[in-house]
Design a protein around this motif. Structure first.
Motif, PDB file in Angstrom:
ATOM      1  N   GLN A   1       3.819  -4.526  10.607  1.00  9.91           N
ATOM      2  CA  GLN A   1       5.162  -3.814  10.810  1.00  9.91           C
ATOM      3  C   GLN A   1       4.670  -2.510  10.434  1.00  9.91           C
ATOM      4  OE1 GLN A   1       8.200  -5.530   8.504  1.00  9.91           O
ATOM      5  NE2 GLN A   1       8.219  -7.493   9.468  1.00  9.91           N
ATOM      6  N   ASP A   2       5.469  -1.587  11.148  1.00 10.59           N
ATOM      7  CA  ASP A   2       5.619   0.112  10.865  1.00 10.59           C
ATOM      8  C   ASP A   2       4.173   0.439  11.234  1.00 10.59           C
ATOM      9  OD1 ASP A   2       8.063   0.078   9.713  1.00 10.59           O
ATOM     10  OD2 ASP A   2       7.430  -0.622   7.692  1.00 10.59           O
ATOM     11  N   LEU A   3       3.529  -0.070  12.477  1.00  8.15           N
ATOM     12  CA  LEU A   3       2.295   0.505  12.623  1.00  8.15           C
ATOM     13  C   LEU A   3       2.161   1.928  13.203  1.00  8.15           C
ATOM     14  CD1 LEU A   3       0.931  -2.740  14.600  1.00  8.15           C
ATOM     15  CD2 LEU A   3       0.383  -1.853  12.321  1.00  8.15           C
ATOM     16  N   ASP A   4       3.581   2.429  13.736  1.00 13.34           N
ATOM     17  CA  ASP A   4       3.316   3.812  13.964  1.00 13.34           C
ATOM     18  C   ASP A   4       3.476   4.528  12.834  1.00 13.34           C
ATOM     19  OD1 ASP A   4       3.402   3.271  16.861  1.00 13.34           O
ATOM     20  OD2 ASP A   4       5.785   3.147  16.841  1.00 13.34           O
ATOM     21  N   VAL A   5       3.861   3.981  11.723  1.00 11.80           N
ATOM     22  CA  VAL A   5       4.054   4.686  10.313  1.00 11.80           C
ATOM     23  C   VAL A   5       2.599   4.748   9.970  1.00 11.80           C
ATOM     24  CG1 VAL A   5       4.912   4.939   8.105  1.00 11.80           C
ATOM     25  CG2 VAL A   5       6.557   4.163  10.043  1.00 11.80           C
ATOM     26  N   LEU A   6       1.989   3.833  10.034  1.00 12.49           N
ATOM     27  CA  LEU A   6       0.628   3.671   9.441  1.00 12.49           C
ATOM     28  C   LEU A   6      -0.168   4.684  10.347  1.00 12.49           C
ATOM     29  CD1 LEU A   6      -1.741   2.380   8.047  1.00 12.49           C
ATOM     30  CD2 LEU A   6      -1.800   0.803   9.944  1.00 12.49           C
ATOM     31  N   ARG A   7       0.018   4.819  11.613  1.00 10.58           N
ATOM     32  CA  ARG A   7      -0.595   5.726  12.608  1.00 10.58           C
ATOM     33  C   ARG A   7      -0.731   7.277  12.084  1.00 10.58           C
ATOM     34  NH1 ARG A   7      -1.193   9.237  16.634  1.00 10.58           N
ATOM     35  NH2 ARG A   7      -2.902   8.719  17.885  1.00 10.58           N
ATOM     36  N   SER A   8       0.640   7.529  11.858  1.00 13.24           N
ATOM     37  CA  SER A   8       1.164   8.789  11.417  1.00 13.24           C
ATOM     38  C   SER A   8       0.326   9.248   9.961  1.00 13.24           C
ATOM     39  CB  SER A   8       2.984   8.995  10.972  1.00 13.24           C
ATOM     40  OG  SER A   8       3.338   8.837  12.359  1.00 13.24           O
ATOM     41  N   VAL A   9       0.351   8.427   8.885  1.00 10.16           N
ATOM     42  CA  VAL A   9      -0.281   8.352   7.727  1.00 10.16           C
ATOM     43  C   VAL A   9      -1.669   8.611   7.954  1.00 10.16           C
ATOM     44  CG1 VAL A   9      -0.815   7.272   5.499  1.00 10.16           C
ATOM     45  CG2 VAL A   9       1.538   7.036   6.334  1.00 10.16           C
ATOM     46  N   GLY A  10      -2.212   7.969   8.720  1.00  9.15           N
ATOM     47  CA  GLY A  10      -3.867   8.050   8.958  1.00  9.15           C
ATOM     48  C   GLY A  10      -3.927   9.397   9.834  1.00  9.15           C
TER      49      GLY A  10
ATOM     50  N   GLY B   1      -6.852  15.864   4.678  1.00  9.18           N
ATOM     51  CA  GLY B   1      -7.647  15.569   3.906  1.00  9.18           C
ATOM     52  C   GLY B   1      -7.318  14.475   2.954  1.00  9.18           C
ATOM     53  N   ARG B   2      -8.241  13.949   1.831  1.00  6.71           N
ATOM     54  CA  ARG B   2      -7.818  12.823   1.093  1.00  6.71           C
ATOM     55  C   ARG B   2      -6.485  13.043   0.231  1.00  6.71           C
ATOM     56  NH1 ARG B   2     -12.738  11.332  -2.836  1.00  6.71           N
ATOM     57  NH2 ARG B   2     -12.207  12.962  -4.323  1.00  6.71           N
ATOM     58  N   THR B   3      -6.102  11.861  -0.038  1.00  2.00           N
ATOM     59  CA  THR B   3      -4.935  11.704  -1.174  1.00  2.00           C
ATOM     60  C   THR B   3      -5.038  10.473  -1.998  1.00  2.00           C
ATOM     61  OG1 THR B   3      -2.533  11.816  -1.208  1.00  2.00           O
ATOM     62  CG2 THR B   3      -3.110  10.581   0.802  1.00  2.00           C
ATOM     63  N   LYS B   4      -3.925  10.043  -2.456  1.00  2.00           N
ATOM     64  CA  LYS B   4      -3.973   8.575  -3.200  1.00  2.00           C
ATOM     65  C   LYS B   4      -3.336   7.541  -2.737  1.00  2.00           C
ATOM     66  CE  LYS B   4      -1.344   8.528  -6.823  1.00  2.00           C
ATOM     67  NZ  LYS B   4      -0.530   8.779  -8.177  1.00  2.00           N
ATOM     68  N   VAL B   5      -3.813   6.314  -2.832  1.00  2.00           N
ATOM     69  CA  VAL B   5      -3.513   5.116  -2.772  1.00  2.00           C
ATOM     70  C   VAL B   5      -3.067   4.164  -3.944  1.00  2.00           C
ATOM     71  CG1 VAL B   5      -5.434   4.037  -2.076  1.00  2.00           C
ATOM     72  CG2 VAL B   5      -3.212   3.173  -1.009  1.00  2.00           C
ATOM     73  N   ILE B   6      -2.045   3.549  -3.650  1.00  2.00           N
ATOM     74  CA  ILE B   6      -1.737   2.486  -4.977  1.00  2.00           C
ATOM     75  C   ILE B   6      -1.724   1.309  -3.951  1.00  2.00           C
ATOM     76  CG2 ILE B   6      -0.455   1.488  -6.558  1.00  2.00           C
ATOM     77  CD1 ILE B   6       0.546   4.471  -7.014  1.00  2.00           C
ATOM     78  N   ILE B   7      -2.563   0.152  -4.298  1.00  2.00           N
ATOM     79  CA  ILE B   7      -2.496  -1.270  -3.868  1.00  2.00           C
ATOM     80  C   ILE B   7      -2.055  -1.997  -4.833  1.00  2.00           C
ATOM     81  CG2 ILE B   7      -4.044  -2.653  -2.540  1.00  2.00           C
ATOM     82  CD1 ILE B   7      -5.763  -0.541  -1.552  1.00  2.00           C
ATOM     83  N   ARG B   8      -1.042  -2.786  -4.635  1.00  2.00           N
ATOM     84  CA  ARG B   8      -0.697  -3.838  -5.678  1.00  2.00           C
ATOM     85  C   ARG B   8      -0.171  -5.050  -4.948  1.00  2.00           C
ATOM     86  NH1 ARG B   8       2.856   0.708  -5.936  1.00  2.00           N
ATOM     87  NH2 ARG B   8       4.808   0.273  -4.726  1.00  2.00           N
ATOM     88  N   LYS B   9      -0.092  -6.129  -5.442  1.00  2.00           N
ATOM     89  CA  LYS B   9       0.400  -7.394  -5.103  1.00  2.00           C
ATOM     90  C   LYS B   9       1.897  -7.256  -4.968  1.00  2.00           C
ATOM     91  CE  LYS B   9       0.718 -12.338  -6.161  1.00  2.00           C
ATOM     92  NZ  LYS B   9       0.116 -13.286  -6.973  1.00  2.00           N
ATOM     93  N   LYS B  10       2.548  -7.689  -3.806  1.00  2.00           N
ATOM     94  CA  LYS B  10       3.953  -7.403  -3.660  1.00  2.00           C
ATOM     95  C   LYS B  10       4.602  -8.560  -4.455  1.00  2.00           C
ATOM     96  CE  LYS B  10       7.864  -7.166  -0.261  1.00  2.00           C
ATOM     97  NZ  LYS B  10       8.216  -7.305   0.978  1.00  2.00           N
ATOM     98  N   LYS B  11       5.730  -8.189  -5.173  1.00  2.00           N
ATOM     99  CA  LYS B  11       6.611  -9.147  -6.010  1.00  2.00           C
ATOM    100  C   LYS B  11       7.486  -9.982  -5.082  1.00  2.00           C
ATOM    101  CE  LYS B  11       6.227  -6.596 -10.278  1.00  2.00           C
ATOM    102  NZ  LYS B  11       5.034  -6.771 -10.811  1.00  2.00           N
TER     103      LYS B  11
ATOM    104  N   LEU C   1       0.856  -1.070  -0.257  1.00  2.00           N
ATOM    105  CA  LEU C   1      -0.018   0.000   0.151  1.00  2.00           C
ATOM    106  C   LEU C   1       0.891   1.173  -0.019  1.00  2.00           C
ATOM    107  CD1 LEU C   1      -1.363  -2.437   1.997  1.00  2.00           C
ATOM    108  CD2 LEU C   1      -2.998  -0.692   2.080  1.00  2.00           C
ATOM    109  N   GLU C   2       0.920   2.007  -1.064  1.00  2.00           N
ATOM    110  CA  GLU C   2       1.776   3.109  -1.256  1.00  2.00           C
ATOM    111  C   GLU C   2       0.924   4.295  -0.992  1.00  2.00           C
ATOM    112  OE1 GLU C   2       4.491   5.579  -4.465  1.00  2.00           O
ATOM    113  OE2 GLU C   2       4.395   3.294  -4.658  1.00  2.00           O
ATOM    114  N   ILE C   3       1.232   5.207  -0.065  1.00  2.00           N
ATOM    115  CA  ILE C   3       0.551   6.267   0.457  1.00  2.00           C
ATOM    116  C   ILE C   3       1.550   7.403   0.455  1.00  2.00           C
ATOM    117  CG2 ILE C   3      -1.239   7.653   1.781  1.00  2.00           C
ATOM    118  CD1 ILE C   3      -2.083   4.656   2.747  1.00  2.00           C
ATOM    119  N   ASN C   4       1.461   8.558  -0.057  1.00  2.00           N
ATOM    120  CA  ASN C   4       2.381   9.703  -0.191  1.00  2.00           C
ATOM    121  C   ASN C   4       3.744   9.362  -0.275  1.00  2.00           C
ATOM    122  OD1 ASN C   4       0.191  11.537  -0.112  1.00  2.00           O
ATOM    123  ND2 ASN C   4       0.123  11.602   1.897  1.00  2.00           N
ATOM    124  N   GLY C   5       4.163   8.424  -0.886  1.00  2.00           N
ATOM    125  CA  GLY C   5       5.611   7.897  -0.916  1.00  2.00           C
ATOM    126  C   GLY C   5       6.076   6.842   0.101  1.00  2.00           C
TER     127      GLY C   5
END
Length: 165
Positions: free
Chosen positions: A139-148, A155-165, A22-26
């Motif tokens: 992993q990175d649950l604190d990063v997830l909270r910061s993003v949230g 306000g809203r932004t863009k997410v890219i969801i893809r299967k990890k290779k 899940l890619e959100i704001n880099g």
């Protein structure tokens, strides 16, 4: 893939090891797919990936993010997920509470939810309704909270969801 014709995928004892990015704001977060607990939901989601949609803060449910879009709506109908709002598919890991790091799918108003804190899955039309927990960010649950929290403030932004290779 015709989900109704192909029957319900066989429930595995353990997940397959498939992961999503899940890619959100880099920032990229990795989630484990729970295809052993929500096989039809996972199959439907994998069929629509990669997915690029707006992501916003949940309006009704608490500390989480939500993603909606026409591709999710069409895939939900095609998959036959929860055709009757009074009877969720209990083979798809339904819960009304979300915990930090969980990814869930709400087929009534088709959308993905990414919980970064406490959450109760609800909406104005039906009230509290289960969502299907189909993935976990471990992993990175604190990063997830910061993003949230940032999306909640800015306000809203863009997410890219893809299967990890």
């Amino acid at each position: 893939m015709d989900y109704l014709k192909d029957t319900i995928p066989e429930r595995k004892e353990h997940p397959s090891g498939i992961q999503l990015e899940l890619e959100i704001n880099g920032i990229t977060l990795v989630a484990d797919l729970l295809d052993n607990k929500a096989p039809r939901t996972c199959a439907m989601l994998l069929d629509v990936l990669p997915l690029e949609e707006p992501i916003s803060h949940q309006q009704w449910s608490g500390s989480g993010l939500q993603v909606h879009g026409s591709r999710l709506r069409q895939a939900t109908r095609k998959a036959g997920l929860w055709p009757d709002p009074m009877y969720p598919d209990y083979g798809e890991n339904p819960h009304i509470y979300g915990c930090r790091g969980e990814l869930s799918f709400h087929p009534i108003s088709p959308g993905l939810f990414i919980t970064y804190g406490k959450s109760v899955f609800s909406g104005p039309e039906y009230g509290v309704l289960p969502s299907y927990i189909f993935g976990e960010i471990n992993q990175d649950l604190d990063v997830l909270r910061s993003v949230g929290r940032k999306i909640a403030r800015e306000g809203r932004t863009k997410v890219i969801i893809r299967k990890k290779k």
